[in-house]
Design a protein around this motif. Structure first.
Motif, PDB file in Angstrom:
ATOM      1  N   VAL A 368      62.664  31.362  56.818  1.00 33.52           N
ATOM      2  CA  VAL A 368      63.978  31.220  57.192  1.00 33.52           C
ATOM      3  C   VAL A 368      63.962  32.432  58.246  1.00 33.52           C
ATOM      4  N   GLU A 369      63.331  33.539  58.203  1.00 31.99           N
ATOM      5  CA  GLU A 369      63.397  34.659  59.468  1.00 31.99           C
ATOM      6  C   GLU A 369      63.499  33.199  61.125  1.00 31.99           C
ATOM      7  N   SER A 370      62.926  32.482  61.111  1.00 31.65           N
ATOM      8  CA  SER A 370      62.372  32.106  62.468  1.00 31.65           C
ATOM      9  C   SER A 370      64.097  31.246  62.222  1.00 31.65           C
ATOM     10  N   LEU A 371      64.639  30.244  61.137  1.00 28.17           N
ATOM     11  CA  LEU A 371      65.396  29.990  61.307  1.00 28.17           C
ATOM     12  C   LEU A 371      66.491  30.670  61.576  1.00 28.17           C
ATOM     13  N   LEU A 372      66.919  31.576  61.170  1.00 30.99           N
ATOM     14  CA  LEU A 372      68.156  32.768  61.593  1.00 30.99           C
ATOM     15  C   LEU A 372      68.490  32.922  63.320  1.00 30.99           C
ATOM     16  N   SER A 373      66.922  33.039  63.540  1.00 35.69           N
ATOM     17  CA  SER A 373      67.194  32.948  65.311  1.00 35.69           C
ATOM     18  C   SER A 373      67.067  32.034  65.525  1.00 35.69           C
ATOM     19  N   ARG A 374      66.953  30.859  65.392  1.00 36.48           N
ATOM     20  CA  ARG A 374      67.506  29.796  66.391  1.00 36.48           C
ATOM     21  C   ARG A 374      68.758  29.485  65.890  1.00 36.48           C
ATOM     22  N   ILE A 375      69.341  29.962  64.429  1.00 34.89           N
ATOM     23  CA  ILE A 375      70.437  29.936  64.410  1.00 34.89           C
ATOM     24  C   ILE A 375      71.429  30.780  65.362  1.00 34.89           C
ATOM     25  N   ARG A 376      71.079  32.174  65.659  1.00 40.77           N
ATOM     26  CA  ARG A 376      71.356  32.794  66.721  1.00 40.77           C
ATOM     27  C   ARG A 376      71.153  32.063  68.247  1.00 40.77           C
ATOM     28  N   ALA A 377      70.586  31.768  68.349  1.00 46.09           N
ATOM     29  CA  ALA A 377      70.616  31.218  70.106  1.00 46.09           C
ATOM     30  C   ALA A 377      71.163  30.498  69.890  1.00 46.09           C
ATOM     31  N   ILE A 378      71.506  29.450  68.912  1.00 43.87           N
ATOM     32  CA  ILE A 378      72.381  28.901  69.488  1.00 43.87           C
ATOM     33  C   ILE A 378      73.870  28.779  69.341  1.00 43.87           C
ATOM     34  N   LEU A 379      74.507  29.879  68.947  1.00 43.55           N
ATOM     35  CA  LEU A 379      76.030  30.971  68.349  1.00 43.55           C
ATOM     36  C   LEU A 379      75.860  31.615  69.944  1.00 43.55           C
ATOM     37  N   TYR A 380      75.003  32.168  69.580  1.00 41.57           N
ATOM     38  CA  TYR A 380      75.202  33.672  70.527  1.00 41.57           C
ATOM     39  C   TYR A 380      73.720  32.975  71.941  1.00 41.57           C
ATOM     40  N   PRO A 381      74.185  31.818  72.900  1.00 42.10           N
ATOM     41  CA  PRO A 381      73.090  31.409  74.029  1.00 42.10           C
ATOM     42  C   PRO A 381      73.118  32.792  74.670  1.00 42.10           C
ATOM     43  N   ASN A 382      74.325  33.492  75.114  1.00 39.47           N
ATOM     44  CA  ASN A 382      74.161  34.510  76.138  1.00 39.47           C
ATOM     45  C   ASN A 382      73.527  36.067  75.891  1.00 39.47           C
ATOM     46  N   ASP A 383      73.175  35.965  74.610  1.00 37.95           N
ATOM     47  CA  ASP A 383      72.602  37.175  73.961  1.00 37.95           C
ATOM     48  C   ASP A 383      71.356  37.966  74.536  1.00 37.95           C
TER      49      ASP A 383
END
Ligand code: GTP
Ligand code: MG
Length: 442
Positions: A368-383
């Motif tokens: 689930v943690e790595s899913l969350l980081s995948r989601i963050r990378a998609i929603l906030y690609p420039n973070d």
């Protein structure tokens, strides 16, 4: 206030067929499936059995027939109908469930010949919806679907058992009653449509408010029973209903959850899809379909514990194509999420079909943690992850970031506070304007 009931609240008391379609007491079934050349799904009977189980009907026996096309009069061949009749009396079945959609004529002929109640997959799914609908809107949608399905079927089907007077081809005394039943149903359909229009405009308003907010929306979609509600609960610490039944969730639900790094999202639990979704039920999915259309990201859950994950995956994509992405507008990105990896299912074999997928167990919290980081990378690609030194004069900004969980304090120096954070370019720019200096960026 007057106690007069609202006109459209009045039930169709005399709707014998509606009642027939809804109440399963102690009924037990024989399931019948027709294998046509184009049917690739071998698990269709198994799914029909779990639909029956969800509706509360135990299955006594299953029968299949292979044909090039359905028989126009009986769906299956006449000989098979006799076999079904014999089997029904032998095992004591009171309902025969056909895996498909019967024409009104087929339903009537089958009921007359077999002498037992006959329903089809469409009716069964509608009945499950009717049994489980919990919101007013869901109830109205299901009733509307049932009435529309019923209207062309009023004559005959369902009567074989109750009105022995009317022989084949006669215009029995039931004709006037039939016309008045039809009238009542048409009125009721009209009343429900009016009510639903009101509900829909309220929902549109809520959705507008939601989309105007800055929190991104993530829609959880997938075949029924794939684990959407379980994942919602895992991500948001909620307790949405989770059940090993089809269509446990019958309305959409929105919950706020953390993506980590101080980022939030609105997660939307939706109604599960199913292969060959009965056409009449599509409007009952309106809220789900709209939520999916307007999401910033779609998580498509695939059940690795299912006997046919790839068929289910395709059925969901087909529904999305046909019902959600109907115009040329921009589509939200879709992330495939293979769920139930704890079952040790055929995950490796599926790796090729789902090369970009995340693999998780929503139930055990695996991945689930790595899913969350995948989601963050998609929603906030420039973070980007940075370490910054922020002058004490700008400590209000630091407070704000740490308060939101967006940054952690690493230490204090003569120049200012050293923090570590994953920031958008705009946030970084703002800090730099306040005098912050980047000491490390990833
Ligand atoms: N072994 C295992 N079971 C899971 C996992 N996730 C969900 N389940 C089970 O799968 C079943 C269905 O889960 P739900 O969360 O209700 O599925 P859903 O997609 O919301 O289903 P509907 O609302 O009916 O469309 C339940 O029995 C869950 O306990 C998982 O990661 N591993
Ligand atoms: Mg659910």
């Amino acid at each position: 206030m007057s106690a007069r009931p609202e006109r459209d609240e009045q039930p169709l008391v005399e709707d014998r067929l509606g009642e027939r379609a809804r109440v399963y007491g102690s009924e037990r079934a024989i399931l019948v499936s027709l294998v046509l050349p184009q049917n690739r799904n071998a698990d269709s009977l198994r799914e029909l059995e779990s639909l029956a189980d969800t509706a509360g009907i135990p299955t006594l026996a299953c029968m299949t027939q292979s044909r090039l096309r359905p028989d126009p009069r009986y769906f299956v061949g006449k000989g098979k109908v006799e076999e079904i009749k014999a089997a029904a009396s032998e095992v004591g079945a009171d309902v025969i469930i056909f895996d498909g959609e019967l024409t009104p004529g087929q339903g009537r002929n089958l009921e007359e010949t077999i002498g037992a109640k006959v329903i089809d997959r469409t009716q069964l799914i509608m009945d499950i919806f009717a049994q489980r609908a919990a919101t007013k809107e869901a109830m109205l949608q299901v009733e509307l679907a049932q009435l529309r399905y019923l209207l062309p079927r009023l004559r005959g089907w369902g009567e074989a058992l109750s009105s022995f007077g009317a022989g084949i081809g006669t215009r029995g005394p039931g004709e006037t009653k039939l016309e008045s039943d039809r009238q009542k149903i048409r009125h009721r359909i009209h009343a429900i449509e009016t009510r639903l229009k009101k509900v829909e405009s309220e929902r549109a308003l809520q959705r507008k408010r939601r989309t105007q907010g800055s929190t991104p929306q993530v829609a959880l979609v997938g075949y029924t029973n794939s684990g959407k509600s379980t994942l919602l609960n895992a991500l948001c610490g909620t307790t949405a209903l989770v059940e090993d039944k089809l269509f446990a969730t019958l309305s959409t639900a929105v919950r706020r959850g953390s993506l980590g790094e101080g980022r939030l999202a609105l997660f939307i639990d939706t109604v599960g899809f199913i292969r060959a979704l009965p056409h009449h039920l599509i409007p009952a999915f309106a809220a789900t379909l709209e939520a999916v259309r307007e999401a910033d990201l779609i998580l498509h859950l695939v059940d690795l514990g299912s006997p046919a994950p790839e068929d289910e995956y395709r059925a969901v994509l087909e529904t999305l194509e046909q019902e959600v992405f109907i115009d040329e507008g921009p589509r939200p990105p879709i992330l495939d999420v293979l769920n139930k990896i704890d079952l040790g299912g055929p995950a490796e074999n599926l790796a090729e079909s789902f090369s970009a997928a995340a693999a998780i167990s929503a139930k055990e919290g695996l991945g689930v943690e790595s899913l969350l980081s995948r989601i963050r990378a998609i929603l906030y690609p420039n973070d980007a992850l940075v370490v910054l030194s922020v002058p004490y004069a700008a400590s209000a900004l630091v407070h704000q970031l740490t308060g939101e969980g967006r940054a952690t304090v690493k230490g204090y120096t003569g120049d200012g506070v050293e923090i570590q954070a994953t920031l958008s370019p705009e946030e970084l720019e703002r800090l730099k304007r306040a005098g912050a200096r980047v000491s490390l960026s990833a």
